[in-house]
Design a protein around this motif. Structure first.
Motif: not given
Length: 153
Positions: A130-132, A135-146
């Motif tokens: 579903x992520x693929x 278009x989301x390859x599992x990357x997620x940005x936390x609140x810190x931007x990391x």
């Protein structure tokens, strides 16, 4: 596990309780017990799914999955490959949503086979698919931007 046997026993218990009343109450209890079949099965599956999630969190070397075979639930242990940490499946706030998905049996079998080939649980494989597709390859940005997530090589 024999879910059908458990549902039948619960229906029998309800009917027996209803027989304590007058004949009209007994008849209503019998009809109610029969009508509850689907709801009882769904609640039992939810309970077993929750148990699988709790067990899965306690088994670091493998995964516990809830599977249906011929309409009967099975809790199955699946060894985890040493491929690193699994993808995070919860949102940034730590929550995860549950859905019920109905697919043709052939498609379910193909998805299970693909998950087994990749060494992932069916749930993890579906989340990745579903992520693929989105278009989301599992990357997620936390609140810190990391950037956090998983990768395959």
């Amino acid at each position: 596990m024999l879910m059908s046997e458990c549902v039948t026993r619960l229906q029998g218990d309800l009917a027996a309780i209803a027989r304590l009343g007058d004949p009209a109450t007994a008849e209503a209890g019998e009809r109610l017990a029969a009508a509850l079949d689907g709801a009882l099965r769904m609640r039992l599956l939810e309970l077993l799914g929750d148990a699988a999630v709790e067990l899965d969190a306690q088994v670091p070397s493998g995964a516990v999955e809830l599977r249906l075979a011929a309409g009967e639930p099975q809790l199955v242990y699946v060894a985890r490959p040493d491929a690193g940490p699994p993808p995070a499946e919860a949102d940034e706030d730590g929550t995860a949503a549950r859905i019920t998905l109905r697919v043709p049996e052939r498609l379910k079998t193909q998805a299970e086979e693909a998950a087994a080939r990749s060494g992932a649980s069916l749930n993890t494989w579906l989340v990745r698919a579903i992520s693929s597709a989105l278009g989301d390859r599992g990357e997620r940005r936390g609140r810190s931007g990391r950037i956090q997530g998983w990768a395959e090589s």
